[in-house]
Design a protein around this motif. Structure first.
Motif, PDB file in Angstrom:
ATOM      1  N   VAL A 106     -58.798 -28.247 -44.709  1.00  0.00           N
ATOM      2  CA  VAL A 106     -59.609 -26.761 -44.747  1.00  0.00           C
ATOM      3  C   VAL A 106     -59.542 -26.364 -43.071  1.00  0.00           C
ATOM      4  O   VAL A 106     -59.391 -24.980 -42.854  1.00  0.00           O
ATOM      5  N   ALA A 160     -54.690 -24.329 -47.855  1.00  0.00           N
ATOM      6  CA  ALA A 160     -55.555 -24.439 -49.178  1.00  0.00           C
ATOM      7  C   ALA A 160     -54.832 -25.327 -50.090  1.00  0.00           C
ATOM      8  O   ALA A 160     -53.581 -25.878 -49.936  1.00  0.00           O
ATOM      9  N   VAL A 200     -50.345 -28.213 -49.968  1.00  0.00           N
ATOM     10  CA  VAL A 200     -50.936 -27.137 -49.399  1.00  0.00           C
ATOM     11  C   VAL A 200     -49.992 -25.919 -49.206  1.00  0.00           C
ATOM     12  O   VAL A 200     -49.021 -25.842 -49.240  1.00  0.00           O
ATOM     13  N   ARG A 249     -50.543 -22.375 -46.734  1.00  0.00           N
ATOM     14  CA  ARG A 249     -51.085 -21.472 -45.553  1.00  0.00           C
ATOM     15  C   ARG A 249     -51.978 -20.397 -46.108  1.00  0.00           C
ATOM     16  O   ARG A 249     -51.230 -19.551 -47.130  1.00  0.00           O
ATOM     17  N   VAL A 250     -53.034 -20.106 -45.611  1.00  0.00           N
ATOM     18  CA  VAL A 250     -53.884 -19.022 -46.111  1.00  0.00           C
ATOM     19  C   VAL A 250     -54.381 -18.434 -44.924  1.00  0.00           C
ATOM     20  O   VAL A 250     -54.676 -18.699 -43.858  1.00  0.00           O
ATOM     21  N   ARG A 296     -59.677 -14.717 -44.083  1.00  0.00           N
ATOM     22  CA  ARG A 296     -60.109 -13.715 -45.306  1.00  0.00           C
ATOM     23  C   ARG A 296     -60.691 -12.438 -44.605  1.00  0.00           C
ATOM     24  O   ARG A 296     -61.225 -12.387 -43.555  1.00  0.00           O
ATOM     25  N   MET A 330     -61.788 -16.890 -46.129  1.00  0.00           N
ATOM     26  CA  MET A 330     -61.733 -18.343 -45.142  1.00  0.00           C
ATOM     27  C   MET A 330     -61.737 -17.813 -43.732  1.00  0.00           C
ATOM     28  O   MET A 330     -60.659 -17.422 -43.370  1.00  0.00           O
ATOM     29  N   LEU A 366     -65.949 -22.480 -47.912  1.00  0.00           N
ATOM     30  CA  LEU A 366     -65.175 -22.450 -49.161  1.00  0.00           C
ATOM     31  C   LEU A 366     -66.031 -22.148 -50.324  1.00  0.00           C
ATOM     32  O   LEU A 366     -67.315 -22.138 -50.468  1.00  0.00           O
ATOM     33  N   GLU A 381     -63.037 -24.574 -54.709  1.00  0.00           N
ATOM     34  CA  GLU A 381     -62.189 -25.341 -53.298  1.00  0.00           C
ATOM     35  C   GLU A 381     -63.230 -26.525 -52.921  1.00  0.00           C
ATOM     36  O   GLU A 381     -62.562 -27.518 -52.918  1.00  0.00           O
ATOM     37  N   ARG A 391     -62.426 -29.340 -55.500  1.00  0.00           N
ATOM     38  CA  ARG A 391     -61.327 -30.069 -55.391  1.00  0.00           C
ATOM     39  C   ARG A 391     -61.278 -30.757 -53.992  1.00  0.00           C
ATOM     40  O   ARG A 391     -60.520 -32.089 -54.150  1.00  0.00           O
TER      41      ARG A 391
END
Lengths: 270, 270
Positions: free
Chosen positions: A229, A234, A264, A266-267, A270, B1, B7, B11, B14
């Motif tokens: 994280v 993610a 995983v 990549r994010v 946000r 994020m 999170l 998330e 997990r």
DNA sequence: GCTGGACCCTCCCCCGGGGGGAGCGTGCAC
DNA sequence: GTGCACGCTCCCCCCGGGGGAGGGTCCAGC
């Protein structure tokens, strides 16, 4: 008391060391029926000969055997079957003890003030076809399942091209039940019994190595999770474990090495 | 994020291997509060830095530590206090393990097909004044209580006239909590700390001797109970144990001898 | 014969630590 | 703009009993 040993529930309670309440509950559950029940008053009457049964039940309950299983055990007149059922539960106790030991080890590590730094590598893994055994299992059966699966793999995979590994569905950890897959890479995956070829999808893995007993592997999972994280990634898909050095290789737990890989992606922010 | 590791509950689930359900429950219980909760939607948001806490909780729950105690442990910032609280629970686990071992031993004896015959003696015991320690204790604290009480007795009784013994209320077995008294006979019972003189009432005892570990003493209790009823007697008052040969005398459990005496009175046929 | 108290009965609600599922709102990717 | 995965609350269920209410029964002593 007709000399023959007919007891009220209170007397039976004192002799069996089970509470009156509990005796009534066992009656309701059909687990320990009184020798007779007075139609008019509803009074329960027990026989002296029921004391041994009550004691067996008491001991089994102290071992946290569920009432339904206790019923099966005391109902089965055959001492052989009895012994088998009891042995099953003793095995269950064993594995629970194992789990407890693991939790204690893990807790000790968690409470240590200075966690050593964690080496994490981001690794692209191509799709691979392997020999695998897979099942839906409960979390607390995993150890037993693993033992059976690895034995079956070893028996039919004669030319392994790498160490064994496993894929474990997240639901296994979160809901206590889920899909588990144990595999061994080989050039020509055979099909035999539960063993069959499976193609593991290509993924990007965040990989770290857990050193030592499996009992406290959850700590490493947590550290890896934090890393994932923290690096704006993610989690996608089942965890992969690779048993680089394990109990099959050396009896010294401190030498065991388990690679943990979390798929995983990549994010963006946000 | 926001790159910083905020999170959603899924998330976090997990990464912590705790189910979403369980996380919500821990929130309700005030055990693991989300870093923030959206006022409008009620969505919970957790921080990466909460993963270690979640893991500690997870491990403690695996050790069956009640949520309320888990709360005390994770709330106490001081690592010293933490370590103490955790150590307490590990001790509790130890004693539970002891109990489990006892139940297993007892069960094995119970399932043996041929119980050896039981020697029971009916013995009139006169009133005696002894040095005693007494308390209301829980069934699963008895072992620890015994250790403290016997140490205190040994420290102040210098001229014992017999081996130690105990009186245990029936409620202790039936309800899991009751009065326990440990005594040592002596000509001049001292009064010091918890130790004080007590006059044990005269009773008629049905006495038998349990040989071996205390873990399976309940079996002998049961056999004695059967004998008592079979001989048209009824139980009156707390059980008496006399530690004729015990762990203080020899390390070999098979040499231990514990007299069990059940106060009885004769009942006519009903 | 009566009375008191110990004992017995059933019934309902409580506990902890969740799980299952209904019914509905939200956020995001296509 | 729409599907659908994910989030929310609420309620009932599980086990293995415990607490207590409200009422019937047995028996000893007077």
């Amino acid at each position: 008391m007709h000399g023959g040993g007919v007891l009220t529930i209170g007397e039976f309670s004192r002799l069996s060391h089970l509470s009156v309440r509990t005796l009534r509950r066992y009656h309701d559950a059909g687990l320990l029926e009184p020798a007779s029940v007075d139609d008019a008053t509803g009074y329960r009457h027990y026989g002296v000969d029921q004391i041994p049964t009550a004691q067996v039940i008491h001991r089994l309950r102290e071992l946290d055997v569920p009432l339904s299983d206790v019923q099966r055990i005391v109902r089965s007149g055959d001492p052989e079957i009895r012994a088998t059922l009891v042995a099953d539960h003793l095995r269950r106790l064993e594995s629970e003890l194992e789990r407890t030991r693991g939790a204690v080890a893990s807790l000790r590590r968690l409470l240590e003030p200075e966690p050593p730094p964690l080496d994490v590598e981001l690794r692209a893994v191509p799709a691979t076809t392997v020999a695998a055994v897979e099942d839906d299992v409960a979390y607390d059966e995993v150890l037993a399942w693993y033992a059976g699966a690895i034995a079956e793999l070893d028996a039919v995979v004669h030319d392994p091209t790498g160490v064994p590994g496993g894929l474990y569905d997240n639901a296994l950890f979160e809901d206590g039940r889920g899909h588990a897959l144990l595999y061994r890479p080989t050039a020509h995956p055979p099909r035999s019994g539960r063993v069959h070829p499976v193609t593991l999808p290509a993924v990007e893995l965040a990989v770290t190595t857990h050193v030592g007993e499996h009992g406290d592997i959850e700590v490493t999972y947590g550290e890896l999770g934090t890393w994932v994280v923290g690096n704006a990634l993610a989690v996608a898909g089942p965890v992969r474990e690779t048993y680089v050095v394990g109990p099959r290789d050396t009896a010294d737990p401190s030498a065991w090495r388990t690679e943990i890989g979390w798929p995983v992606f990549r994010v963006g922010p946000r």
